[in-house]
Design a protein around this motif. Structure first.
Motif, PDB file in Angstrom:
ATOM      1  N   PHE A 143     -39.644  47.129  -1.621  1.00  0.00           N
ATOM      2  CA  PHE A 143     -39.914  45.722  -1.919  1.00  0.00           C
ATOM      3  C   PHE A 143     -39.251  44.883  -0.840  1.00  0.00           C
ATOM      4  N   TYR A 144     -40.011  43.947  -0.282  1.00  0.00           N
ATOM      5  CA  TYR A 144     -39.482  43.072   0.756  1.00  0.00           C
ATOM      6  C   TYR A 144     -39.502  41.635   0.246  1.00  0.00           C
ATOM      7  N   PHE A 145     -38.377  40.948   0.356  1.00  0.00           N
ATOM      8  CA  PHE A 145     -38.274  39.555  -0.079  1.00  0.00           C
ATOM      9  C   PHE A 145     -39.082  38.644   0.838  1.00  0.00           C
ATOM     10  N   VAL A 146     -39.760  37.681   0.241  1.00  0.00           N
ATOM     11  CA  VAL A 146     -40.489  36.652   0.983  1.00  0.00           C
ATOM     12  C   VAL A 146     -40.027  35.298   0.451  1.00  0.00           C
ATOM     13  N   HIS A 147     -39.399  34.504   1.321  1.00  0.00           N
ATOM     14  CA  HIS A 147     -38.798  33.243   0.901  1.00  0.00           C
ATOM     15  C   HIS A 147     -39.789  32.327   0.194  1.00  0.00           C
ATOM     16  N   ASP A 148     -40.966  32.114   0.774  1.00  0.00           N
ATOM     17  CA  ASP A 148     -41.940  31.208   0.163  1.00  0.00           C
ATOM     18  C   ASP A 148     -42.267  31.590  -1.274  1.00  0.00           C
ATOM     19  N   GLU A 149     -42.290  32.880  -1.557  1.00  0.00           N
ATOM     20  CA  GLU A 149     -42.653  33.356  -2.889  1.00  0.00           C
ATOM     21  C   GLU A 149     -41.475  33.300  -3.860  1.00  0.00           C
TER      22      GLU A 149
ATOM     23  N   PHE B 224     -25.095  34.791  -1.776  1.00  0.00           N
ATOM     24  CA  PHE B 224     -25.616  35.166  -0.464  1.00  0.00           C
ATOM     25  C   PHE B 224     -26.291  36.528  -0.594  1.00  0.00           C
ATOM     26  N   ILE B 225     -27.523  36.623  -0.126  1.00  0.00           N
ATOM     27  CA  ILE B 225     -28.249  37.893  -0.137  1.00  0.00           C
ATOM     28  C   ILE B 225     -28.764  38.131   1.277  1.00  0.00           C
ATOM     29  N   GLY B 226     -28.323  39.198   1.895  1.00  0.00           N
ATOM     30  CA  GLY B 226     -28.810  39.589   3.213  1.00  0.00           C
ATOM     31  C   GLY B 226     -29.605  40.875   3.079  1.00  0.00           C
ATOM     32  N   ASP B 227     -30.831  40.874   3.617  1.00  0.00           N
ATOM     33  CA  ASP B 227     -31.686  42.044   3.445  1.00  0.00           C
ATOM     34  C   ASP B 227     -32.860  41.957   4.411  1.00  0.00           C
ATOM     35  N   VAL B 228     -33.652  43.022   4.419  1.00  0.00           N
ATOM     36  CA  VAL B 228     -34.939  42.962   5.096  1.00  0.00           C
ATOM     37  C   VAL B 228     -35.753  41.932   4.330  1.00  0.00           C
ATOM     38  N   SER B 229     -36.148  40.871   5.016  1.00  0.00           N
ATOM     39  CA  SER B 229     -36.811  39.770   4.331  1.00  0.00           C
ATOM     40  C   SER B 229     -37.548  38.907   5.338  1.00  0.00           C
ATOM     41  N   PHE B 230     -38.440  38.073   4.809  1.00  0.00           N
ATOM     42  CA  PHE B 230     -39.316  37.286   5.664  1.00  0.00           C
ATOM     43  C   PHE B 230     -39.467  35.887   5.093  1.00  0.00           C
ATOM     44  N   GLU B 231     -39.735  34.930   5.967  1.00  0.00           N
ATOM     45  CA  GLU B 231     -39.924  33.551   5.527  1.00  0.00           C
ATOM     46  C   GLU B 231     -41.271  33.364   4.834  1.00  0.00           C
ATOM     47  N   THR B 232     -42.309  34.056   5.334  1.00  0.00           N
ATOM     48  CA  THR B 232     -43.650  33.932   4.765  1.00  0.00           C
ATOM     49  C   THR B 232     -44.302  35.309   4.650  1.00  0.00           C
ATOM     50  N   ARG B 233     -45.335  35.398   3.845  1.00  0.00           N
ATOM     51  CA  ARG B 233     -46.102  36.642   3.711  1.00  0.00           C
ATOM     52  C   ARG B 233     -46.784  36.981   5.039  1.00  0.00           C
ATOM     53  N   GLU B 234     -47.198  35.973   5.792  1.00  0.00           N
ATOM     54  CA  GLU B 234     -47.832  36.202   7.089  1.00  0.00           C
ATOM     55  C   GLU B 234     -46.870  36.879   8.065  1.00  0.00           C
ATOM     56  N   LYS B 235     -45.609  36.456   8.063  1.00  0.00           N
ATOM     57  CA  LYS B 235     -44.616  37.087   8.940  1.00  0.00           C
ATOM     58  C   LYS B 235     -44.324  38.514   8.499  1.00  0.00           C
ATOM     59  N   LEU B 236     -44.313  38.761   7.210  1.00  0.00           N
ATOM     60  CA  LEU B 236     -44.144  40.129   6.707  1.00  0.00           C
ATOM     61  C   LEU B 236     -45.301  40.996   7.186  1.00  0.00           C
ATOM     62  N   GLU B 237     -46.525  40.515   7.056  1.00  0.00           N
ATOM     63  CA  GLU B 237     -47.695  41.303   7.464  1.00  0.00           C
ATOM     64  C   GLU B 237     -47.709  41.566   8.966  1.00  0.00           C
ATOM     65  N   LYS B 238     -47.272  40.598   9.764  1.00  0.00           N
ATOM     66  CA  LYS B 238     -47.198  40.826  11.210  1.00  0.00           C
ATOM     67  C   LYS B 238     -46.181  41.915  11.520  1.00  0.00           C
ATOM     68  N   CYS B 239     -45.028  41.861  10.887  1.00  0.00           N
ATOM     69  CA  CYS B 239     -44.005  42.887  11.094  1.00  0.00           C
ATOM     70  C   CYS B 239     -44.517  44.251  10.636  1.00  0.00           C
ATOM     71  N   ARG B 240     -45.210  44.265   9.520  1.00  0.00           N
ATOM     72  CA  ARG B 240     -45.784  45.522   9.003  1.00  0.00           C
ATOM     73  C   ARG B 240     -46.735  46.129  10.024  1.00  0.00           C
ATOM     74  N   GLN B 241     -47.637  45.321  10.579  1.00  0.00           N
ATOM     75  CA  GLN B 241     -48.590  45.821  11.573  1.00  0.00           C
ATOM     76  C   GLN B 241     -47.884  46.283  12.848  1.00  0.00           C
ATOM     77  N   ASP B 242     -46.873  45.543  13.277  1.00  0.00           N
ATOM     78  CA  ASP B 242     -46.139  45.900  14.491  1.00  0.00           C
ATOM     79  C   ASP B 242     -45.296  47.155  14.313  1.00  0.00           C
ATOM     80  N   SER B 243     -44.946  47.478  13.059  1.00  0.00           N
ATOM     81  CA  SER B 243     -44.043  48.608  12.770  1.00  0.00           C
ATOM     82  C   SER B 243     -44.681  49.604  11.814  1.00  0.00           C
TER      83      SER B 243
END
Length: 68
Positions: free
Chosen positions: A34-40, A6-25
């Motif tokens: 480094f941010y984990f991206v599930h698809d990758e 089990f790994i819990g961390d700042v992470s995203f399902e897709t690169r698109e969701k990471l980029e949206k969060c990045r822009q919003d924050s």
């Protein structure tokens, strides 16, 4: 033996969701982190890897392997 990691961390399902969060924050975003991206990550693992989002910027990876 069956096992799970089990790994819990700042992470995203897709690169698109990471980029949206990045822009919003953008004022708080750490570009050196480094941010984990599930698809990758899941495409690189030969094990079963599932992702469970728990917030807009965090989630839990569960990696299963019958040899762990």
């Amino acid at each position: 033996m069956n096992g799970k990691i089990f790994i819990g961390d700042v992470s995203f399902e897709t690169r698109e969701k990471l980029e949206k969060c990045r822009q919003d924050s953008i004022e708080y975003w750490d570009d050196d982190e480094f941010y984990f991206v599930h698809d990758e990550i899941s495409s690189e693992l030969s094990n079963e890897c599932n992702f469970y989002p728990i917030s807009h910027c965090g989630g839990i990876f569960i990696i299963e392997n019958d040899r762990i």
